[in-house]
Each structure stands twice: as C-alpha cells, then as structure tokens.
Design a protein around this motif. Structure first.
Motif, PDB file in Angstrom:
ATOM      1  N   SER A 448      28.978 -24.037 -40.936  1.00 40.15           N
ATOM      2  CA  SER A 448      27.666 -23.445 -41.187  1.00 40.15           C
ATOM      3  C   SER A 448      27.308 -23.428 -42.667  1.00 40.15           C
ATOM      4  N   PHE A 449      28.299 -23.468 -43.557  1.00 35.46           N
ATOM      5  CA  PHE A 449      28.059 -23.562 -44.993  1.00 35.46           C
ATOM      6  C   PHE A 449      29.328 -24.083 -45.642  1.00 35.46           C
ATOM      7  N   THR A 450      29.253 -24.400 -46.915  1.00 36.65           N
ATOM      8  CA  THR A 450      30.407 -24.937 -47.631  1.00 36.65           C
ATOM      9  C   THR A 450      31.565 -23.945 -47.596  1.00 36.65           C
ATOM     10  N   GLY A 451      32.711 -24.411 -47.146  1.00 33.77           N
ATOM     11  CA  GLY A 451      33.882 -23.543 -47.046  1.00 33.77           C
ATOM     12  C   GLY A 451      34.067 -22.930 -45.681  1.00 33.77           C
ATOM     13  N   ALA A 452      33.103 -23.089 -44.773  1.00 29.41           N
ATOM     14  CA  ALA A 452      33.231 -22.543 -43.417  1.00 29.41           C
ATOM     15  C   ALA A 452      34.002 -23.548 -42.571  1.00 29.41           C
ATOM     16  N   VAL A 453      35.326 -23.545 -42.709  1.00 29.86           N
ATOM     17  CA  VAL A 453      36.163 -24.541 -42.031  1.00 29.86           C
ATOM     18  C   VAL A 453      36.525 -24.128 -40.614  1.00 29.86           C
ATOM     19  N   GLY A 454      36.127 -22.968 -40.195  1.00 24.50           N
ATOM     20  CA  GLY A 454      36.403 -22.500 -38.837  1.00 24.50           C
ATOM     21  C   GLY A 454      35.504 -21.336 -38.493  1.00 24.50           C
ATOM     22  N   LEU A 488      21.174  -2.510 -34.768  1.00 28.93           N
ATOM     23  CA  LEU A 488      21.169  -1.063 -34.536  1.00 28.93           C
ATOM     24  C   LEU A 488      20.282  -0.698 -33.349  1.00 28.93           C
ATOM     25  N   GLU A 489      19.231  -1.459 -33.142  1.00 27.64           N
ATOM     26  CA  GLU A 489      18.314  -1.177 -32.037  1.00 27.64           C
ATOM     27  C   GLU A 489      18.800  -1.737 -30.709  1.00 27.64           C
ATOM     28  N   GLY A 490      20.025  -2.314 -30.706  1.00 28.40           N
ATOM     29  CA  GLY A 490      20.614  -2.777 -29.453  1.00 28.40           C
ATOM     30  C   GLY A 490      20.400  -4.228 -29.142  1.00 28.40           C
ATOM     31  N   HIS A 491      19.777  -4.995 -30.052  1.00 27.85           N
ATOM     32  CA  HIS A 491      19.544  -6.417 -29.799  1.00 27.85           C
ATOM     33  C   HIS A 491      20.812  -7.220 -30.099  1.00 27.85           C
ATOM     34  N   PRO A 492      21.034  -8.315 -29.364  1.00 32.53           N
ATOM     35  CA  PRO A 492      22.158  -9.205 -29.711  1.00 32.53           C
ATOM     36  C   PRO A 492      21.865  -9.935 -31.016  1.00 32.53           C
ATOM     37  N   PHE A 493      22.904 -10.514 -31.605  1.00 33.27           N
ATOM     38  CA  PHE A 493      22.742 -11.257 -32.854  1.00 33.27           C
ATOM     39  C   PHE A 493      23.471 -12.587 -32.723  1.00 33.27           C
ATOM     40  N   GLU A 494      23.264 -13.446 -33.690  1.00 33.69           N
ATOM     41  CA  GLU A 494      23.912 -14.749 -33.722  1.00 33.69           C
ATOM     42  C   GLU A 494      24.729 -14.866 -34.998  1.00 33.69           C
ATOM     43  N   GLY A 499      24.292 -20.537 -32.236  1.00 34.52           N
ATOM     44  CA  GLY A 499      23.157 -20.301 -31.355  1.00 34.52           C
ATOM     45  C   GLY A 499      23.484 -19.415 -30.183  1.00 34.52           C
ATOM     46  N   THR A 500      24.722 -18.920 -30.121  1.00 35.52           N
ATOM     47  CA  THR A 500      25.156 -18.059 -29.027  1.00 35.52           C
ATOM     48  C   THR A 500      24.825 -16.606 -29.323  1.00 35.52           C
ATOM     49  N   GLN A 501      24.206 -15.938 -28.346  1.00 36.47           N
ATOM     50  CA  GLN A 501      23.883 -14.522 -28.500  1.00 36.47           C
ATOM     51  C   GLN A 501      25.151 -13.679 -28.340  1.00 36.47           C
ATOM     52  N   VAL A 502      25.370 -12.774 -29.267  1.00 37.32           N
ATOM     53  CA  VAL A 502      26.560 -11.911 -29.253  1.00 37.32           C
ATOM     54  C   VAL A 502      26.113 -10.473 -29.045  1.00 37.32           C
ATOM     55  N   ASP A 503      26.634  -9.836 -27.987  1.00 36.72           N
ATOM     56  CA  ASP A 503      26.358  -8.423 -27.713  1.00 36.72           C
ATOM     57  C   ASP A 503      27.593  -7.607 -28.060  1.00 36.72           C
ATOM     58  N   VAL A 504      27.409  -6.492 -28.714  1.00 33.58           N
ATOM     59  CA  VAL A 504      28.530  -5.627 -29.066  1.00 33.58           C
ATOM     60  C   VAL A 504      28.182  -4.175 -28.747  1.00 33.58           C
TER      61      VAL A 504
END
Length: 688
Positions: A448-454, A488-494, A499-504
C-alpha cells in the motif's frame, strides 16, 4: 508539547532525535518502533520489554537502544548469545548508523532515520539440505566392515533402499498392483491410527502393531533420539521407546556396525542369515542370536533423523523379502511426519500455555501496579466514577495535566469492565506522523506504500473484544479525525490500500491534556468528534490538589520499586517525607514516582534521607526562599516577555551545569527532549 514534537520531527536529519527500529521476521519487515529521545528502548524475550522478540536464542533482557549526545547507541545487556550488527558481534556500546541491521537469533532489526529508504537484504546464508532423494536399490553380496577384510560367508545384506515406491507412481506398478493395493490399504489404516495417537509412546506402539500385520516380523522395536538431529549420530544415543515380541523372546539390540551403516547412509537395510553373526545382532545373555533375518529402517524427514525401526524374524521358513523392506520404509517415513507434527503440536501447546501464564501474570501485575492510591475526597470520587462507568461500554474522555495518571485511570476502567479478559491496547496519537498514525490505527495491506512489505493489523483490530486507549487524542490531524469518527459511530473501516470492510467491537477510552474547546474554535479539532468522545468525562486532579496523599503514594512507589530492584530500602526519614509534602510537583504523580525511584537507587542506607531526593530547584519548597525570590524580582524588574524570561532562565541553568543538558532538564523539571525543543525554538546553541 506532543504537537510541538510532531512538528519538529519531520525537520530533523540523521543527527537529529527522530530514529526508528524496523523489525524483520523472515523476508518481511513487520513492526516500526519510533525511538524517543530521553527514553531507553529495551529489546528481549520478556514481555516487559518495549520490543519483544519470540526467539529462544534471544535473552529475556537482551539489549537496549538509547540516545547518547548526537548519536543513537546500542548496548548489549550481557545476553547469552550476543548481538551482531551487520554480521559483526557487538562489544560494549555501539554507535548506530543509518541502514544498519541488528541481528538477534532469527530476527533482524533495521535502524534508520528515513522509513522511505529500503534496507539491504539479509547477508545470512540460507542453508538447504543436500539430499539426493532419488530412489534406488542396491544388492550387496556380503557385509563389509570398515577396516576389516571382506567376509565370504553369510550373513548378507540383500537390499538397501533410500525411498519407498509408495511415494510416487512408477512404470512397474502394474506388476505389483495386487500386493501394493493391500499394503497401501494397510498403510492408510495405519496412518489414520497414527494420527489419533495422543503421545509418542502410544504412537510407536501403533506403528509396531501395523508392522507386525504388514510384514513377517515377530520381534521389533522403535528406537528414538531425544531430539531430531541433522549431524552425525551414534547408536548409543538411540533409546528403545517401544518393543514387541510374539514369542516372548527378549529383544536383542542391533549391533553398532549395522546401526552405523543405517545412520550414516540413512538407507533401510534388509539382511538375511544372521543367526550366527554378532556384527548384525548382539547376542543375549546366553550367547545366542534368535534372529534369522533383519530389517533396519531410518526414521527421517528431510535432513533430520529421528531414530530407527528395527524388525527381525526368528522363523527361518518365513524370512523378510524386499516387499517387507518397502512397507517398513514407507511406515518409517510416515512415522517421521507424525513425530514432527506431534513435536510441533507439543511446542505450540507449551508456547500457548507459557503465553497464557505470562498473560495471567502480567494482568495480575497490571492490576496491582495500576491501583489508584489515595484517600483524598477527590481520589475517592474518582474511584466511584470509575466503578459506575466501567461496566458500561460508553466512550470515556479522560482529561488532566501531564503526569496525573490518565493511562492508569484508563486501565482501571478496563480491568473493572466486562471486557477485562479482552485485550487492552494503547496508542499515543502524538508519537507518529499522520501517515504512520493512520497505519498504526487502521492497519495496511501489502504494497500500500513504500515499506509495506506485508499486511499489518492496526490497533483497532488488535483491541477487538477489548479496550483501546488513545492518549493525546487532541493531536490527531483532521483527516484521521474524520476516519476515527466513523469507527466510533460503529461503521466498518478499511486498511490502508485495502478494500475489505473490517468490523470491530472496541471500547474507546481517550485522554488529552489539551483544551479541546479552544482547539474547536481554532479549527484544529472537529466538534462532532468532540461530542462523540464527550459521552462520559473524567477529570483527574493534579497532585497538588490532593497533597495529603503524597505519603501514601511515596510509600506505594517505594514498595513496588524495592520489590522490583531488590534494594534494601525500608522507608523515608522525617526530613525526606517533609520535603516531599512541601514540594509542589509540577510533573504530578509521574514526577513523584521518578523521584522515589531515583532516591532508591542513590540511597546508601535503609532509609531515604533528604539528601537522596533530587527535586527541581524551581519549586518553592522553602517559604523563605520564595519570599527572597519574590523581593528580588520586584527590585530588579525589567520589561520582558515570558518567552524572553524563559530563555534567559534556561541559559543561566545550562551555564550553571556546564551545559549538561540532562542535569539542566532535571533542575528545570522538564524532559530532556522538551529542553532540546526549547533550545531549537529560541535558536540557542552552546557557545564555543
């Protein structure tokens, strides 16, 4: 001060204060740790280190990295296996240079001032076993012992095999299809039974049972090494783990000569006509050899040898044949896989149990170490507020001066909540730049950016099912505030680049010492985020507002520090305690804790005296001194701004200490990094 640090960090070069350690595991760069000036970064296997390496070669407290003057220095802490930098072993202190690789066991840490620069590839050789896996069959006319003349009489080794034909299809399979089908069915059933074995001895007994059904053996044993070996093995290292006999005859151990042939060549051996030759089978107590033919097969997986399978028949009319050797070798190979899997499961189970024990111990320590101490009404109200709001999942905003214990309150909220068995993850929002902060909070995908090897899992995902404590939340940039508000409002993030939605499921506890209301007016903090954080607010009082708790706090810190360091210090003298009571503590509880720890280290007796306490000279601990100082200011009054007054006072303090910045920062009651920032702000440098 945190915001000021963020602004200056991007401007400082290789000789500045901003440096990073990047951890490599295998071929991937994993975690980034920012090295903070004035703070020692410890590396080791113990969970109390800032950088924890899960490698048995790494010592519990292996090494530390700290700033020394204009350089960053690595110091080995007497580790068992040592520390190397670019393949050179460290002796004493080592000044780190940009791009150097620190090697500890199988882990590597890259030191850099610029995260955009690539690190060199590891210089470690990659070893691979040089094994010829080609299947072949050799017929030997007679047994030959090294250094001896050839023997023209029996016994004879008639077959030797490296690989069983059951591993792959061959051109001659049609000629042996009937027997092979039966043997494959037996091997399949035996493999299932091996997979159900709960421990090693049961596994070897299952193997012997299958071998007795699939071959002509009537006596057999499985001999194992204590640990798998790739180097030279001696027969004396083999231990009989399981033994079986259908005719109640005692087990006669194979000879050292035959064992050496199998161990060195790692080939299965079939020998016949061995009834009167002790070079193949050792005689029993009566001098007899009961065996008529023998099979000895290595239990090996790749380059690693686990032991031997030893079978023999006592019936001269039913000797072993090459098909028995094939079946035994196939079983030995499957046993090697089963042994490796069992060892891995046991290692994982042991590691999991250790992790659980460490986690339980750490939680107990955290609950004890982060106990809120004090009897003042303001502290009692603080505890009551925590007890009321902890069981809920409401977002909490903790406010108070630096050093009052905001993280302590956050931990108390977590450990008194229904999420106490979940993770408690912390993040300082002022410690990283905007890009790194977003990566730390939400994670990123490979490339995703320089240095993001995993792929990297962010703090929100790490805290799933538990609590996330965000310190200095007022230092977030506006773009990150927007993304943070959606979570904080309960929405998933990426994750960044994903592109995968992450719910926590995370409870957020935030803290700040900034005036958020003023920040909203200045346009640096979102009002909607403020109202979302401001569900429940806790105000932590400064230490000067509950000064009656100072003796309790001092004794609490003393006991904890003595228990940790093993120093024979039992208490404070009356003069020392009076000094602690009269001091104003601009650094609050953190300063008190540091002062007690410093005094414990410096104390030469069993009680801390007034002389052992080193406190800032800026605090009016004596009313007479305060009065004289006030009269002097009135008499020598000059028109000047507070900045000029601060600049002059810092210069005078540095001159009085001979430009010893650490000592000057201690006298001024500020961190060394804060002093450096002020000197840079006022464009002050040491005179030549």
């Amino acid at each position: 001060m945190a915001r000021e640090d963020t602004e200056f960090s991007s401007k400082e070069g290789p000789l500045g204060n901003v440096a990073y350690l990047v951890v490599r595991e295998g071929t991937n760069w994993r975690d980034v740790f920012r090295l903070t000036p004035g703070q020692v970064t410890t590396v080791g296997r113990a969970p109390t280190n800032r950088i924890v390496l899960r490698d048995d070669v790494c010592s519990r407290n292996h090494c530390e990295v700290f700033q020394s003057g204009a350089h960053w220095t690595l110091r080995d802490l007497g580790s068992r296996n040592g520390t190397t930098i670019n393949s050179r072993k460290v002796a004493g202190d080592w000044e780190l240079e940009d791009g150097q690789l620190i090697q500890i066991g199988s882990c590597e840490l890259g030191f850099t001032f610029d995260l955009s620069k690539p690190f060199p590839e590891s210089q470690r050789p990659i070893k691979s076993p040089n094994i010829d896996d080609t299947a072949y069959e050799v017929v030997i006319d007679h047994f030959v012992d090294d250094g001896e003349e050839e023997v023209e009489s029996p016994p004879s080794i008639i077959h030797r095999k490296r690989d069983t034909r059951y591993r792959s299809e061959g051109p001659n399979d049609s000629m042996i299809r009937d027997r092979a089908s039966r043997e494959l069915a037996s091997l399949y059933q035996l493999t299932l039974a091996m997979g159900e074995a709960p421990e090693t001895r049961t596994l070897t007994e299952v193997v012997l049972d299958g071998l007795f059904k699939g071959t002509s053996a009537d006596i057999g044993a499985v001999l194992l090494l204590s640990k798998g070996k790739t180097s030279q093995v001696h027969s004396a290292q083999l231990q009989v783990l399981s033994y079986r006999s259908t005719n109640e005859l005692p087990y006669q151990r194979l000879s050292d000569r035959l064992a050496r042939v199998v161990l060195e060549s790692r080939e299965a051996v079939l020998a016949r006509d061995v009834s009167d030759d002790s070079r193949v089978i050792n005689r029993d107590s009566s001098g007899e050899i009961h065996a008529r033919s023998v099979i000895c097969a290595p239990i090996r997986s790749g380059a690693e040898l686990h032991g031997l399978i030893h079978l023999y028949t006592t019936n001269p009319d039913n000797p072993f044949d090459p098909d028995d050797l094939e079946f035994t070798l196939a079983v030995a190979d499957q046993l090697a896989v089963a042994l490796e899997n069992m060892q891995q499961r046991q290692s994982l189970a042991d590691g999991l149990q250790r992790a659980k024990d460490e986690n339980r111990t750490l939680r107990q320590q955290l609950e004890m170490e982060f106990e809120i101490v004090g009897e003042h009404p303001s502290i009692q109200r603080l505890r009551q507020n925590i007890e009321r709001m902890a069981p809920t999942d409401a977002t909490v905003l903790i406010r108070g001066e630096s050093g009052v214990g905001k993280e302590l309150v956050a931990r108390a909220i977590h450990f008194n909540s229904n999420r106490r068995n979940g993770p408690f993850t912390t993040m300082n929002c002022a410690a990283l730049s905007e890009t790194l902060l977003e990566s730390e909070l939400f994670g990123h995908e490979k490339g995703s950016f320089t240095g993001a090897v995993g792929r990297k899992i962010g703090k929100f995902e790490q805290a799933d099912g538990g609590s996330l404590f965000l310190d200095e939340v007022g230092e977030m940039s506006l773009p990150i505030q927007a993304k943070f508000l959606r979570v904080l409002e309960g929405h998933p993030f990426e994750r960044i680049g994903g592109g995968t939605q992450v719910d926590v499921d995370v409870r957020v506890v935030a803290a700040t010492n900034r005036d958020l209301e003023q920040a909203i007016q200045e346009g640096t903090f979102r009002s909607d985020l403020y109202f979302r954080l401001h569900v429940v607010e806790i105000l932590v009082p400064p230490l000067r507002d509950h000064a009656s708790d100072i003796p309790l706090l001092a004794e609490h810190f003393l006991k904890r520090i003595v228990r940790k360091n093993g120093r024979p210090v039992r208490g404070f003298s009356e003069e020392a305690m009076e000094l602690l009571r009269s001091y104003e503590w601009p650094g609050n509880i953190r300063q008190l804790q540091n002062a007690v720890e410093r005094a414990v280290i410096l104390c030469a007796s069993d009680h801390i005296d007034r002389a052992d306490l080193q406190l800032s000279a800026l605090s009016p601990t004596d009313s007479g001194v305060a009065t004289i100082a006030a009269e002097q200011v009135t008499r020598d009054y000059q028109e000047m701004s507070l900045e000029m007054l601060e600049r002059d006072h810092i210069l005078k303090t540095l001159e009085s200490t001979g430009w010893n910045k650490s000592k000057a920062a201690q006298i001024l009651g500020i961190e060394r990094s804060t002093l450096d920032r002020k000197l840079k702000k006022y464009d002050v440098s040491r005179p030549h």
